[in-house]
Design an enzyme around this catalytic site. Structure first.
Site, short mmCIF file in Angstrom:
data_model
loop_
_atom_site.label_atom_id
_atom_site.label_comp_id
_atom_site.label_asym_id
_atom_site.label_seq_id
_atom_site.Cartn_x
_atom_site.Cartn_y
_atom_site.Cartn_z
N CYS A 2 7.72 7.86 -4.53
CA CYS A 2 8.45 8.22 -5.74
C CYS A 2 9.24 7.03 -6.25
CB CYS A 2 9.45 9.37 -5.55
SG CYS A 2 8.74 10.85 -4.86
N ARG A 27 4.51 3.86 -7.73
CA ARG A 27 5.07 4.51 -6.55
C ARG A 27 4.70 5.99 -6.46
NH1 ARG A 27 9.11 1.45 -4.37
NH2 ARG A 27 10.01 3.27 -3.36
N TRP A 74 5.63 11.33 -6.17
CA TRP A 74 4.47 11.42 -5.28
C TRP A 74 4.78 12.59 -4.36
CZ3 TRP A 74 3.44 10.84 0.05
CH2 TRP A 74 2.09 10.66 0.38
N ASN A 100 14.20 9.92 -3.81
CA ASN A 100 13.01 9.32 -3.19
C ASN A 100 13.25 9.38 -1.69
OD1 ASN A 100 12.02 5.85 -2.72
ND2 ASN A 100 10.88 7.69 -2.30
N GLY A 101 12.33 10.04 -0.97
CA GLY A 101 12.50 10.15 0.48
C GLY A 101 12.16 11.56 0.93
N GLU A 477 -11.15 -4.41 5.45
CA GLU A 477 -10.43 -4.50 4.17
C GLU A 477 -11.37 -4.21 2.99
OE1 GLU A 477 -7.51 -4.40 3.37
OE2 GLU A 477 -7.38 -5.23 1.34
N LYS A 481 -10.71 -1.20 0.36
CA LYS A 481 -10.62 -1.41 -1.10
C LYS A 481 -11.55 -0.45 -1.83
CE LYS A 481 -7.68 -3.01 -1.30
NZ LYS A 481 -6.63 -3.61 -0.57
N GLU A 484 -10.40 3.33 -1.53
CA GLU A 484 -9.16 3.75 -2.17
C GLU A 484 -9.25 3.78 -3.70
OE1 GLU A 484 -5.67 1.40 -1.26
OE2 GLU A 484 -6.82 -0.44 -1.31
N HIS A 500 -24.18 0.73 18.78
CA HIS A 500 -23.59 1.71 19.70
C HIS A 500 -23.29 3.04 19.01
CE1 HIS A 500 -23.31 -1.34 22.77
NE2 HIS A 500 -22.75 -2.16 21.90
N LYS A 599 1.89 3.01 -4.10
CA LYS A 599 1.88 1.65 -3.56
C LYS A 599 2.83 1.47 -2.38
CE LYS A 599 1.49 -3.13 -4.75
NZ LYS A 599 0.17 -3.19 -4.08
C1 F6R Z 1 -4.11 -0.88 0.32
C2 F6R Z 1 -2.67 -0.88 0.36
C3 F6R Z 1 -2.00 -0.23 1.51
C4 F6R Z 1 -0.80 -1.09 1.94
C5 F6R Z 1 0.01 -0.37 3.02
C6 F6R Z 1 1.16 -1.23 3.51
O1 F6R Z 1 -4.58 -1.53 -0.82
O2 F6R Z 1 -2.03 -1.39 -0.53
O3 F6R Z 1 -2.86 -0.01 2.56
O4 F6R Z 1 -1.29 -2.30 2.42
O5 F6R Z 1 0.52 0.82 2.50
O6 F6R Z 1 2.01 -1.57 2.47
P1 F6R Z 1 3.01 -2.76 2.62
O7 F6R Z 1 2.23 -4.02 2.74
O8 F6R Z 1 3.84 -2.72 1.37
O9 F6R Z 1 3.82 -2.51 3.86
#
Ligand code: F6R
Length: 604
Positions: A2, A27, A74, A100-101, A477, A481, A484, A500, A599
């Site tokens: 949030c 957020r 969120w 937020n929390g 990774e 990507k 998501e 395996h 994010k």
């Molecule tokens: C994927 C992504 C998330 C963050 C994860 C950690 O694209 O952005 O997997 O990498 O939530 O976030 P930070 O780096 O802000 O601790």
């Protein structure tokens, strides 16, 4: 997660709140709302869906208020719906707040409040705070009384009808920053929310309460004592919060990677002296017998690569753990352990709690972080900033490149200090480093090839990403990507593990993205391609320029410029990110705001 915002000043609050909320939309974007202190009292407007829908709801209405709060949500407790959107008020609408929390003991508090005659309008945990604050007496006193009743995490922004022109902010385990302007002040979960108005910020600590009016601000402890705070000038440029001609922030941020790389190495790599230095690490002795990396998501993938760099160059054992796992165990860390915590935002709740646990056990903490003054940087003994600049796209791209770069340099720096890296080895990497920006530009120039490939594959339902050695974390990774932002099922695998089990998945409509790599592993990966082809699976291979054998074996290839092996992940990541982007684009997905994500994951 949030995003919360508050404004008090001499300008009309609503446009400033809406603009700030848009900057915070990364957020969370399930619902949004604002509360304004109008002449007739507190006016709340909220709406399920993105901020654009809230704007629609507000259009045609006039608001005069100079003071207000806003929220983009969120959902955690209660479905995304109008009635669960923030701000929340008490029964008599004497106050409004955004949160937020998570309030962990909200059920017990709610039961008690219901038995006392309070009526609730939402299913959220946040609403209990509004009811607890209801009453008479000075607002600060009421806040000080209520905080000890709350368990969990919170950043709050509160306005009280009986104290017009004043906002309160409270912070515990969720970020809250005060923006100090001229004749106006802002409260926000993150700096970009007010960056267009001021670059002067005060980073609040856990347990602090701030009282702001248009002409002043004061910070108090939970005991009500005045706190001294310093104003920091944030280096980010407001223009970086714009898309700058790109269709999405994610694409813009991928295109920033050559510059990010240059910024990340600036002042740290000295070719003439054959040195890597970190001015932040002047007092770093390096006297540890073990390293534990804690991080989440993409940052954890950078950490997995960091393990390989550190074990290769420093010859020190490294474990990598998801912060969410580490924090709920009784991990074996102590004074001789260096904990490396990696985080773009510096606000990820799991990573913060893992660091707190590590510190309690006596470990020293090095943060690799992108956001100046974030909670992680304040918990760590040392911080190496990744200098990727503001990252807005929910899918992390340029921050990952910067994390990999810092970890490579850090391993070389520590390896020289420890004598495990020879001057010759260091020189060979250092001579390669200045070529990287040019090679990154060359990869970006071939963006259309990646787009064309994405057009061939966007209807596939399953992807395997395979890599060995340094390319194993990249396979994870690449898969992350893709899933998501395009919602396609994708699995990252150590290529040697294919036989395996996962090989059973191969059939003509399963795509395998194979990262070929260099050295002795290359031949093994070529073997993996053969195995997939023999089972009629489709292969996209990523390989070094001119690798004819791969061109012959794979169905499609993406080439990267030749480089030294330790630098190869810095290049290979670009086509992986672009591929995920263009697949999502072809599928018509909301690239910058993928469903269900946010994010900064500031909840556990
Ligand atoms: C994927 C992504 C998330 C963050 C994860 C950690 O694209 O952005 O997997 O990498 O939530 O976030 P930070 O780096 O802000 O601790």
């Amino acid at each position: 997660m949030c995003g919360i915002i508050g404004y008090v000043g001499k300008r009309k609050a609503l446009p400033i709140l809406l603009q700030g909320l848009k900057r915070l939309e990364y957020r969370g974007y399930d619902s949004a709302g604002v509360a304004l202190l109008e002449r007739g009292g507190i006016c709340v407007v909220r709406r399920a869906g993105k901020i654009a829908l809230l704007e629609e709801e507000l259009s045609g209405k006039t608001f005069e208020a100079f003071c207000g709060i806003g929220h983009t949500r969120w959902a955690t407790h209660g479905i995304p719906a109008d009635h669960n959107a923030h701000p929340h008020t008490d029964c008599r609408k004497t106050l409004a707040l955004v949160h937020n929390g998570i309030i962990e003991n909200y059920r017990a508090l709610r039961e008690k409040l219901l038995s006392e005659g309070h009526r609730f309008f939402s299913e959220t945990d946040s609403e209990v705070i509004a009811h607890l604050l209801e009453g008479s007496g000075p607002p600060l006193k009421r806040i000080l009384h209520v905080l000890p009743l709350l368990e969990g995490s919170y950043a709050l922004c509160i306005l009280f009808a009986d104290e017009p022109g004043v906002l309160y902010g409270v912070r515990r385990f969720s970020p809250l920053i005060l923006g100090v302007g001229e004749g106006e002040h802002f409260l926000a979960s993150d700096v970009p929310a007010f960056l267009e108005h001021t670059r002067h910020a005060v980073f609040l600590e856990d347990g602090e309460i701030v009282r702001v009016s248009h002409d002043g601000w004061e910070v108090f402890s939970e005991e009500g004592e005045r706190q001294e705070k310093t104003v920091t000038v944030v280096p980010w440029d407001p223009v970086s919060a714009e898309r700058g001609g790109f269709k999405h922030f994610m694409l813009k941020e991928i295109h920033e990677e050559p510059r990010v790389f240059e910024d990340t190495i600036a002042g740290r790599v000295n070719l003439a002296r054959g040195e890597v230095t970190f001015e932040e690490l002047e007092d770093f002795s390096g006297e540890y017998n073990r390293v534990v990396v804690v991080a989440c998501g993409t940052a954890c993938h950078a950490g997995m690569l960091g393990k390989m760099y550190l074990e290769d160059f420093v010859r020190i054992p490294v474990d990598v753990e998801y912060a969410s796992e580490f924090r709920y165990r009784d991990p074996l860390v102590g004074e001789k352990t260096l904990v490396v915590a990696i985080s773009q935002s510096g606000e990820t709740a799991d990573t913060l709690r893992a660091v707190e646990l590590a510190r309690k056990k006596g470990a020293q903490v090095l943060a690799v972080c992108n956001v100046l003054g974030s909670s992680l940087t304040r918990l760590a003994h040392w911080t190496v900033y990744t200098r990727a600049g503001l990252e807005i796209g929910v899918a992390s791209t340029k921050a990952f490149l910067a994390q990999m770069t810092v970890l490579l340099l850090f391993a070389l720096f520590w390896g020289r200090k420890r004598g495990t890296v020879s001057p010759e080895t260091l020189a060979s990497v250092l001579f390669e480093i200045p070529t990287i920006p040019r090679k990154l530009h060359a990869l970006l120039a071939k963006e259309n090839d990646v787009h064309a490939l994405a057009k061939e594959f966007y209807l596939f339902k399953d992807f395997l990403y395979l890599g060995r050695g340094l390319y194993y974390p990249l396979a994870l990774e690449g898969a992350l990507k893709l899933k998501e932002i395009s919602y396609i099922h994708a699995e990252g695998l150590a290529a040697g593990e294919m036989k395996h089990g996962p090989i059973a998945l191969i059939e003509p409509d399963v795509a395998s993205f194979v990262l070929v790599g260099q050295g002795e592993r290359r031949l093994k990966v070529l073997g993996n391609i053969e195995e997939i082809k023999a089972r009629r699976g489709k292969v996209i291979a990523l390989c070094d320029e001119g690798d004819v054998e791969v061109l012959e074996k794979a169905d499609y290839t993406l080439e990267i410029p030749k480089t030294l092996e330790p630098c190869s992940p810095l290049l290979a990541i670009v086509p992986l990110q672009l591929f995920a982007y263009y697949v999502a684009l072809e599928k018509g997905c909301d690239v910058d705001q993928p469903r269900n994500l946010a994010k900064s994951v500031t909840v556990e």
